[in-house]
Design an enzyme around this catalytic site. Structure first.
Site, PDB file in Angstrom:
ATOM      1  N   ARG A 106      10.225   2.882 -10.907  1.00 24.82           N
ATOM      2  CA  ARG A 106       8.841   2.397 -10.985  1.00 24.82           C
ATOM      3  C   ARG A 106       8.444   2.369 -12.449  1.00 24.82           C
ATOM      4  O   ARG A 106       8.555   3.382 -13.153  1.00 24.82           O
ATOM      5  CB  ARG A 106       7.871   3.299 -10.223  1.00 24.82           C
ATOM      6  N   HIS A 133       6.125  -5.584  -6.031  1.00 27.50           N
ATOM      7  CA  HIS A 133       6.111  -4.296  -5.319  1.00 27.50           C
ATOM      8  C   HIS A 133       6.705  -4.519  -3.922  1.00 27.50           C
ATOM      9  O   HIS A 133       6.022  -4.405  -2.904  1.00 27.50           O
ATOM     10  CB  HIS A 133       4.669  -3.774  -5.232  1.00 27.50           C
ATOM     11  N   GLN A 136       6.440  -2.110  -0.756  1.00 28.39           N
ATOM     12  CA  GLN A 136       5.101  -2.073  -0.157  1.00 28.39           C
ATOM     13  C   GLN A 136       4.969  -3.103   0.963  1.00 28.39           C
ATOM     14  O   GLN A 136       4.424  -2.831   2.035  1.00 28.39           O
ATOM     15  CB  GLN A 136       4.050  -2.349  -1.247  1.00 28.39           C
ATOM     16  N   ASP A 228      -6.365  -5.048  -2.877  1.00 31.13           N
ATOM     17  CA  ASP A 228      -5.731  -4.056  -3.761  1.00 31.13           C
ATOM     18  C   ASP A 228      -6.701  -3.835  -4.925  1.00 31.13           C
ATOM     19  O   ASP A 228      -7.680  -4.584  -5.083  1.00 31.13           O
ATOM     20  CB  ASP A 228      -4.371  -4.609  -4.254  1.00 31.13           C
ATOM     21  N   CYS A 269      -2.997  -1.408   0.153  1.00 28.11           N
ATOM     22  CA  CYS A 269      -1.764  -0.679  -0.196  1.00 28.11           C
ATOM     23  C   CYS A 269      -2.054   0.737  -0.662  1.00 28.11           C
ATOM     24  O   CYS A 269      -1.175   1.586  -0.618  1.00 28.11           O
ATOM     25  CB  CYS A 269      -1.000  -1.449  -1.271  1.00 28.11           C
ATOM     26  N   ARG A 297       5.215   3.424   4.727  1.00 30.28           N
ATOM     27  CA  ARG A 297       6.020   3.383   3.490  1.00 30.28           C
ATOM     28  C   ARG A 297       7.283   4.211   3.663  1.00 30.28           C
ATOM     29  O   ARG A 297       8.357   3.813   3.226  1.00 30.28           O
ATOM     30  CB  ARG A 297       5.212   3.943   2.297  1.00 30.28           C
TER      31      ARG A 297
HETATM   32  N1   CP Z   1       0.963   1.928  -2.524  1.00 39.28           N
HETATM   33  C1   CP Z   1       1.654   2.649  -3.437  1.00 39.28           C
HETATM   34  O1   CP Z   1       2.649   2.231  -4.001  1.00 39.28           O
HETATM   35  O2   CP Z   1       1.143   3.876  -3.658  1.00 39.28           O
HETATM   36  P1   CP Z   1       1.602   4.893  -4.805  1.00 39.28           P
HETATM   37  O3   CP Z   1       1.201   4.262  -6.124  1.00 39.28           O
HETATM   38  O4   CP Z   1       0.866   6.165  -4.518  1.00 39.28           O
HETATM   39  O5   CP Z   1       3.090   5.057  -4.730  1.00 39.28           O
HETATM   40  N1  NVA Z   2      -1.494  -3.215  -8.053  1.00 42.01           N
HETATM   41  C1  NVA Z   2      -1.483  -1.759  -8.026  1.00 42.01           C
HETATM   42  C2  NVA Z   2      -0.660  -1.293  -6.881  1.00 42.01           C
HETATM   43  C3  NVA Z   2      -0.602   0.209  -6.710  1.00 42.01           C
HETATM   44  C4  NVA Z   2       0.296   0.624  -5.598  1.00 42.01           C
HETATM   45  C5  NVA Z   2      -0.966  -1.230  -9.345  1.00 42.01           C
HETATM   46  O1  NVA Z   2       0.022  -1.760  -9.867  1.00 42.01           O
HETATM   47  O2  NVA Z   2      -1.538  -0.270  -9.854  1.00 42.01           O
END
Ligand code: CP
Ligand code: NVA
Length: 317
Positions: A106, A133, A136, A228, A269, A297
């Site tokens: 990540r 992502h 997700q 989101d 999400c 998830r």
């Molecule tokens: N939705 C999601 O990816 O959550 P986190 O950022 O907590 O992993």
């Molecule tokens: N779009 C958001 C998603 C978090 C899971 C971000 O990148 O912060």
């Protein structure tokens, strides 16, 4: 279906049938876990979890999913390793690839996860980049299947920042799976022309309809409203401007009434900024399904690891 050894970087790399296979496997693993049956398809496997950005759901899903299947996860934050600072990503990838059987990443630039996949020689799973992502979206689709019993022909309206990682991956996934998708955003936050063109190609094969619009009335007939955060991780400095341009796109009672459907559900999400992209009231009204989505998830991420890395003969699925 054999996905062994494959990385999972974006849904572009997976066919409709392969995505369906992962969703079916996740459903199966979920049912087993509810009965207390765990697997051991990752026994003897070590998995690196690289997190340059924070995470609750993704980190916990990879950790628990791996342990449930008998594997060992190792969390590596940006303060723990040299990735891209004192050591190139290529070299870190080659080292980790010698030590670990799979790598979750990540972080920021999507090309980092591509480099990890290219140089590590082990499956690499994208746990969120600035651009995509994909894990997700598997949880989102599993939740939609649980709610509606199907994906094909549903109308999903994504409301908000239409060019963030979640929006991009939803557009790809929906156009592949035959979900009719509307991206409802101010023009300045529409997905890139290039991505929309790619997805129009997928949509031609699946029969999905893609609409990109800034007209709120487009929520009419939605089975799913999805939103989101307005500022993704790393974009915090843009908050004031985003709030100004996205305020008319808040998921609130007025917007929900415009769907004209009694059974519309709301997905998010998470994490959510209540009062920005969604009101407290709408969030709470749909909290059951939103937390199902969060729970999913773990089952979907486990499915990705089992499918790409697991020993089938050890698997309970
Ligand atoms: N939705 C999601 O990816 O959550 P986190 O950022 O907590 O992993
Ligand atoms: N779009 C958001 C998603 C978090 C899971 C971000 O990148 O912060």
């Amino acid at each position: 279906m054999n996905l062994k050894g494959r990385s999972f970087l974006t849904l572009k790399d997976y066919s409709k049938e392969e995505i369906e296979y992962l969703l079916d496997l996740a459903k199966n693993l979920k049912e087993k876990k509810k009965k207390g049956i765990l697997g051991n398809s990752l026994r003897g496997k070590n998995i690196a979890l690289i997190f340059e950005k924070p995470s609750t759901r993704t980190r916990c899903s990879f950790t628990i999913g791996c342990i449930d299947e008998g594997g060992h996860p190792e969390y590596l934050s940006r303060d723990d390793i040299q990735l891209g600072h004192k050591e190139s990503i290529e070299d870190t990838a080659r080292v980790l690839g010698r030590m670990f059987d799979g790598i979750q990443y990540r972080g920021y630039a999507h090309e980092n996860v591509e480099k990890l996949a290219k140089y590590s020689n082990v499956p690499v799973w994208n746990g969120l980049t600035d651009s995509y992502h994909p894990t997700q979206i598997l949880a989102d689709f599993l939740t939609m299947k649980e709610q509606f019993g199907k994906l094909e022909g549903l109308k999903l309206v994504y409301v908000g920042d239409g060019r963030n990682n979640v929006a991009n991956s939803l557009l790809i996934g929906s156009s592949k799976m035959g979900i009719n998708i509307t991206m409802l955003s101010p023009k300045s936050l529409w997905p890139s022309e290039e991505l929309v063109e790619t997805c129009r190609g997928y949509a031609r094969d699946s029969g999905s309809e893609i609409i990109i619009t800034d007209d709120i009335e487009a929520v009419k007939g939605a089975d799913v409203i999805y939103t989101d955060v307005w500022c993704s991780m790393g974009e915090e400095a843009l908050a004031a401007d985003r709030i100004k341009i996205l305020k008319p796109y808040q998921v609130n009672d007025e917007l929900m009434a415009k769907t004209g459907k009694a059974h519309t559900i709301v997905l998010h999400c998470l994490p959510a900024v209540k009062g920005n992209e969604i009101t407290y009231e709408v969030f709470e009204r749909f909290s059951n399904v939103i937390f199902d989505q969060a729970e999913n998830r773990i089952h979907t991420i486990k499915a990705v690891m089992v499918a790409t890395l697991g020993n089938t003969e050890n698997s309970q699925s």
